[in-house]
Write a protein that holds these residues in place. Structure first.
Motif, PDB file in Angstrom:
ATOM      1  N   ALA A 142      19.352   0.248  -5.566  1.00 22.07           N
ATOM      2  CA  ALA A 142      20.190   0.602  -6.711  1.00 22.07           C
ATOM      3  C   ALA A 142      21.543   1.116  -6.256  1.00 22.07           C
ATOM      4  O   ALA A 142      22.589   0.751  -6.811  1.00 22.07           O
ATOM      5  CB  ALA A 142      19.480   1.648  -7.571  1.00 22.07           C
ATOM      6  N   ALA A 143      21.532   1.954  -5.233  1.00 22.02           N
ATOM      7  CA  ALA A 143      22.791   2.489  -4.712  1.00 22.02           C
ATOM      8  C   ALA A 143      23.660   1.392  -4.112  1.00 22.02           C
ATOM      9  O   ALA A 143      24.895   1.410  -4.251  1.00 22.02           O
ATOM     10  CB  ALA A 143      22.490   3.560  -3.662  1.00 22.02           C
ATOM     11  N   ARG A 144      23.031   0.427  -3.460  1.00 18.56           N
ATOM     12  CA  ARG A 144      23.795  -0.692  -2.873  1.00 18.56           C
ATOM     13  C   ARG A 144      24.459  -1.527  -3.971  1.00 18.56           C
ATOM     14  O   ARG A 144      25.614  -1.932  -3.848  1.00 18.56           O
ATOM     15  CB  ARG A 144      22.863  -1.580  -2.042  1.00 18.56           C
ATOM     16  N   PHE A 145      23.710  -1.808  -5.022  1.00 16.61           N
ATOM     17  CA  PHE A 145      24.292  -2.579  -6.123  1.00 16.61           C
ATOM     18  C   PHE A 145      25.401  -1.800  -6.819  1.00 16.61           C
ATOM     19  O   PHE A 145      26.398  -2.392  -7.255  1.00 16.61           O
ATOM     20  CB  PHE A 145      23.208  -2.982  -7.128  1.00 16.61           C
ATOM     21  N   GLU A 146      25.235  -0.513  -6.935  1.00 19.18           N
ATOM     22  CA  GLU A 146      26.262   0.316  -7.549  1.00 19.18           C
ATOM     23  C   GLU A 146      27.557   0.253  -6.752  1.00 19.18           C
ATOM     24  O   GLU A 146      28.653   0.138  -7.312  1.00 19.18           O
ATOM     25  CB  GLU A 146      25.770   1.763  -7.632  1.00 19.18           C
ATOM     26  N   ALA A 147      27.423   0.306  -5.430  1.00 19.13           N
ATOM     27  CA  ALA A 147      28.604   0.300  -4.559  1.00 19.13           C
ATOM     28  C   ALA A 147      29.330  -1.037  -4.596  1.00 19.13           C
ATOM     29  O   ALA A 147      30.541  -1.097  -4.365  1.00 19.13           O
ATOM     30  CB  ALA A 147      28.191   0.637  -3.126  1.00 19.13           C
ATOM     31  N   ARG A 148      28.622  -2.129  -4.880  1.00 20.31           N
ATOM     32  CA  ARG A 148      29.236  -3.461  -4.870  1.00 20.31           C
ATOM     33  C   ARG A 148      29.428  -4.023  -6.279  1.00 20.31           C
ATOM     34  O   ARG A 148      29.672  -5.219  -6.432  1.00 20.31           O
ATOM     35  CB  ARG A 148      28.352  -4.424  -4.056  1.00 20.31           C
ATOM     36  N   ALA A 149      29.319  -3.172  -7.289  1.00 20.38           N
ATOM     37  CA  ALA A 149      29.310  -3.638  -8.676  1.00 20.38           C
ATOM     38  C   ALA A 149      30.567  -4.422  -9.043  1.00 20.38           C
ATOM     39  O   ALA A 149      30.487  -5.486  -9.662  1.00 20.38           O
ATOM     40  CB  ALA A 149      29.119  -2.459  -9.627  1.00 20.38           C
ATOM     41  N   GLU A 150      31.740  -3.917  -8.666  1.00 21.06           N
ATOM     42  CA  GLU A 150      32.976  -4.587  -9.059  1.00 21.06           C
ATOM     43  C   GLU A 150      33.124  -5.934  -8.354  1.00 21.06           C
ATOM     44  O   GLU A 150      33.559  -6.919  -8.962  1.00 21.06           O
ATOM     45  CB  GLU A 150      34.186  -3.698  -8.772  1.00 21.06           C
ATOM     46  N   HIS A 151      32.767  -5.978  -7.087  1.00 20.13           N
ATOM     47  CA  HIS A 151      32.804  -7.237  -6.341  1.00 20.13           C
ATOM     48  C   HIS A 151      31.883  -8.267  -6.992  1.00 20.13           C
ATOM     49  O   HIS A 151      32.256  -9.436  -7.199  1.00 20.13           O
ATOM     50  CB  HIS A 151      32.411  -6.987  -4.886  1.00 20.13           C
ATOM     51  N   LEU A 152      30.674  -7.843  -7.354  1.00 24.56           N
ATOM     52  CA  LEU A 152      29.723  -8.723  -8.012  1.00 24.56           C
ATOM     53  C   LEU A 152      30.259  -9.220  -9.359  1.00 24.56           C
ATOM     54  O   LEU A 152      30.156 -10.400  -9.691  1.00 24.56           O
ATOM     55  CB  LEU A 152      28.389  -8.002  -8.223  1.00 24.56           C
ATOM     56  N   ALA A 153      30.847  -8.296 -10.122  1.00 26.73           N
ATOM     57  CA  ALA A 153      31.365  -8.661 -11.439  1.00 26.73           C
ATOM     58  C   ALA A 153      32.508  -9.669 -11.332  1.00 26.73           C
ATOM     59  O   ALA A 153      32.569 -10.647 -12.093  1.00 26.73           O
ATOM     60  CB  ALA A 153      31.823  -7.414 -12.186  1.00 26.73           C
ATOM     61  N   ASP A 202       0.796  -1.224   0.000  1.00 21.58           N
ATOM     62  CA  ASP A 202       0.000   0.000   0.000  1.00 21.58           C
ATOM     63  C   ASP A 202       0.834   1.282   0.000  1.00 21.58           C
ATOM     64  O   ASP A 202       0.284   2.366  -0.207  1.00 21.58           O
ATOM     65  CB  ASP A 202      -0.918   0.018   1.241  1.00 21.58           C
ATOM     66  N   ASN A 203       2.125   1.166   0.218  1.00 23.95           N
ATOM     67  CA  ASN A 203       2.964   2.353   0.411  1.00 23.95           C
ATOM     68  C   ASN A 203       3.891   2.549  -0.790  1.00 23.95           C
ATOM     69  O   ASN A 203       4.989   1.991  -0.857  1.00 23.95           O
ATOM     70  CB  ASN A 203       3.773   2.199   1.698  1.00 23.95           C
ATOM     71  N   ARG A 204       3.460   3.357  -1.739  1.00 23.40           N
ATOM     72  CA  ARG A 204       4.243   3.596  -2.946  1.00 23.40           C
ATOM     73  C   ARG A 204       5.558   4.309  -2.639  1.00 23.40           C
ATOM     74  O   ARG A 204       6.597   4.019  -3.239  1.00 23.40           O
ATOM     75  CB  ARG A 204       3.433   4.419  -3.947  1.00 23.40           C
ATOM     76  N   SER A 205       5.507   5.254  -1.724  1.00 25.91           N
ATOM     77  CA  SER A 205       6.716   6.003  -1.384  1.00 25.91           C
ATOM     78  C   SER A 205       7.783   5.087  -0.794  1.00 25.91           C
ATOM     79  O   SER A 205       8.968   5.216  -1.097  1.00 25.91           O
ATOM     80  CB  SER A 205       6.383   7.127  -0.391  1.00 25.91           C
ATOM     81  N   LEU A 206       7.357   4.160   0.047  1.00 29.89           N
ATOM     82  CA  LEU A 206       8.289   3.186   0.616  1.00 29.89           C
ATOM     83  C   LEU A 206       8.924   2.346  -0.482  1.00 29.89           C
ATOM     84  O   LEU A 206      10.147   2.141  -0.495  1.00 29.89           O
ATOM     85  CB  LEU A 206       7.560   2.287   1.614  1.00 29.89           C
ATOM     86  N   ARG A 207       8.111   1.864  -1.409  1.00 29.41           N
ATOM     87  CA  ARG A 207       8.646   1.015  -2.475  1.00 29.41           C
ATOM     88  C   ARG A 207       9.650   1.770  -3.340  1.00 29.41           C
ATOM     89  O   ARG A 207      10.709   1.244  -3.686  1.00 29.41           O
ATOM     90  CB  ARG A 207       7.492   0.457  -3.323  1.00 29.41           C
ATOM     91  N   ALA A 208       9.328   3.011  -3.675  1.00 29.57           N
ATOM     92  CA  ALA A 208      10.253   3.805  -4.487  1.00 29.57           C
ATOM     93  C   ALA A 208      11.554   4.067  -3.737  1.00 29.57           C
ATOM     94  O   ALA A 208      12.644   3.970  -4.303  1.00 29.57           O
ATOM     95  CB  ALA A 208       9.584   5.125  -4.881  1.00 29.57           C
ATOM     96  N   ARG A 209      11.436   4.371  -2.459  1.00 27.42           N
ATOM     97  CA  ARG A 209      12.629   4.659  -1.638  1.00 27.42           C
ATOM     98  C   ARG A 209      13.524   3.426  -1.527  1.00 27.42           C
ATOM     99  O   ARG A 209      14.751   3.522  -1.656  1.00 27.42           O
ATOM    100  CB  ARG A 209      12.187   5.136  -0.252  1.00 27.42           C
ATOM    101  N   VAL A 210      12.906   2.281  -1.312  1.00 25.18           N
ATOM    102  CA  VAL A 210      13.680   1.045  -1.171  1.00 25.18           C
ATOM    103  C   VAL A 210      14.366   0.677  -2.486  1.00 25.18           C
ATOM    104  O   VAL A 210      15.541   0.288  -2.496  1.00 25.18           O
ATOM    105  CB  VAL A 210      12.763  -0.100  -0.694  1.00 25.18           C
ATOM    106  N   LEU A 211      13.659   0.797  -3.589  1.00 19.17           N
ATOM    107  CA  LEU A 211      14.257   0.450  -4.880  1.00 19.17           C
ATOM    108  C   LEU A 211      15.423   1.376  -5.224  1.00 19.17           C
ATOM    109  O   LEU A 211      16.444   0.926  -5.759  1.00 19.17           O
ATOM    110  CB  LEU A 211      13.192   0.496  -5.975  1.00 19.17           C
ATOM    111  N   ASN A 212      15.289   2.658  -4.905  1.00 15.52           N
ATOM    112  CA  ASN A 212      16.407   3.584  -5.138  1.00 15.52           C
ATOM    113  C   ASN A 212      17.590   3.262  -4.233  1.00 15.52           C
ATOM    114  O   ASN A 212      18.750   3.307  -4.662  1.00 15.52           O
ATOM    115  CB  ASN A 212      15.944   5.030  -4.920  1.00 15.52           C
ATOM    116  N   VAL A 234      23.675  -7.901  -0.624  1.00 17.29           N
ATOM    117  CA  VAL A 234      23.455  -6.525  -1.068  1.00 17.29           C
ATOM    118  C   VAL A 234      22.025  -6.096  -0.756  1.00 17.29           C
ATOM    119  O   VAL A 234      21.781  -5.003  -0.220  1.00 17.29           O
ATOM    120  CB  VAL A 234      23.745  -6.387  -2.577  1.00 17.29           C
ATOM    121  N   ILE A 235      21.052  -6.944  -1.083  1.00 19.13           N
ATOM    122  CA  ILE A 235      19.653  -6.613  -0.834  1.00 19.13           C
ATOM    123  C   ILE A 235      19.360  -6.532   0.657  1.00 19.13           C
ATOM    124  O   ILE A 235      18.605  -5.666   1.115  1.00 19.13           O
ATOM    125  CB  ILE A 235      18.739  -7.636  -1.533  1.00 19.13           C
ATOM    126  N   SER A 236      19.980  -7.408   1.436  1.00 20.95           N
ATOM    127  CA  SER A 236      19.738  -7.406   2.886  1.00 20.95           C
ATOM    128  C   SER A 236      20.232  -6.123   3.544  1.00 20.95           C
ATOM    129  O   SER A 236      19.753  -5.749   4.622  1.00 20.95           O
ATOM    130  CB  SER A 236      20.409  -8.618   3.538  1.00 20.95           C
TER     131      SER A 236
END
Length: 274
Positions: A88-99, A75-85, A202-204
């Motif tokens: 994204a930042a978490r994946f960006e920070a760990r991109a090289e490790h993941l690759a 029910d909370n669109r703002s929460l979903r948008a905030r979490v997804l953003n 990363v997601i956790s």
């Protein structure tokens, strides 16, 4: 709903240093049955992982159902948008490790692994924007009657991604499911168990993500079979072979499930002596 209890598996609040575990209901779960992860280029053992099956899939569906019903995620669109953003930042920070880990475990080249991880933040941010949109349809069907159609999340989404692109294709299905307000159970293949655990880590680390909204496990046929057959998972996203796609859609037809299928196995190959 399945009645299996999470305490039947070994739960930890932090990931194990030696074994890649499942991320279910906001906890790291170890099934106790371990297998080795192999670098296919060298044959070197690069780690171990907890083998997943029906028990882990049931736990994950239970956790996703609780999160869908008992939190305000749907029910909370703002929460979903905030979490997804934030994700994204978490994946960006760990991109090289993941690759680096992806290239090692899958056996691909590093530039391709970097390309795959680079697609993830954009995908998450794009769907974060979609989470804030509301659209439907309204029509005057009669002089005194107005028909209004609105879109609502269906519940738990079951997501299966292949070994050759587990990060990009897993997130490609997960991000829109989360944006829509669904919770998810993601089953990733044993061939990428170490990558699966890093994705989960990363997601956790994502702020404000309610426990159980995202559940990730390294599984096999029994786990996939359970997700396809249970009425608690109304929508399935699958990327893989045409034969398996047919089997999955046939099994889910009895429940009138919705499917998003990207099926392969139709590309010609020419193999030369050299």
């Amino acid at each position: 709903m399945a009645t299996i209890k999470q305490t039947e598996l070994l739960a930890r609040e932090e990931p194990s240093g030696g074994t890649a575990m499942h991320w279910i209901g906001g906890q790291w779960l170890d099934s106790g049955e371990h297998r080795e992860s192999i670098n296919p280029a060298t044959g070197e053992v690069i780690g171990s992982y907890a083998k997943g099956g029906r028990k882990e899939a049931e736990l994950a569906v239970n956790a996703a159902l609780r999160a869908f019903r008992e939190t305000d995620w749907k029910d909370n669109r703002s929460l979903r948008a905030r979490v997804l953003n934030a994700m994204a930042a978490r994946f960006e920070a760990r991109a090289e490790h993941l690759a680096q880990l992806l290239a090692t475990e899958v056996g691909g080249i590093l530039p391709h692994a970097r390309f795959e991880t680079a697609t993830v933040p954009f995908n998450l941010r794009f769907n974060a924007a979609l989470a804030l949109t509301e659209y439907g349809r309204a029509a005057e069907v009669d002089e005194d009657s107005l028909s209004i159609v609105i879109r609502q999340p269906v519940g738990v989404a079951g997501i299966f991604a292949p070994w050759n692109a587990p990060i990009a294709l897993g997130i490609r299905s997960l991000a829109p499911a989360l944006a829509a307000g669904c919770t998810a159970v993601v089953i990733l293949p044993k061939e990428t168990a170490q990558v699966n655990a890093l994705i989960s880590e990363v997601i956790s680390d994502t702020d404000d993500l309610p426990p159980g909204v995202v559940n990730i496990l390294t599984g096999g046929r029994e786990g996939i079979k359970y997700l396809v057959e249970t009425p608690d998972v109304p929508v399935i996203s699958f990327t893989g072979s045409t034969r398996t796609g047919r089997a999955i859609s046939a099994a889910g037809a009895a429940r009138l499930k919705r499917f998003g299928l990207e099926l392969g196995g139709k590309m010609p190959m020419v193999i030369f002596d050299d």
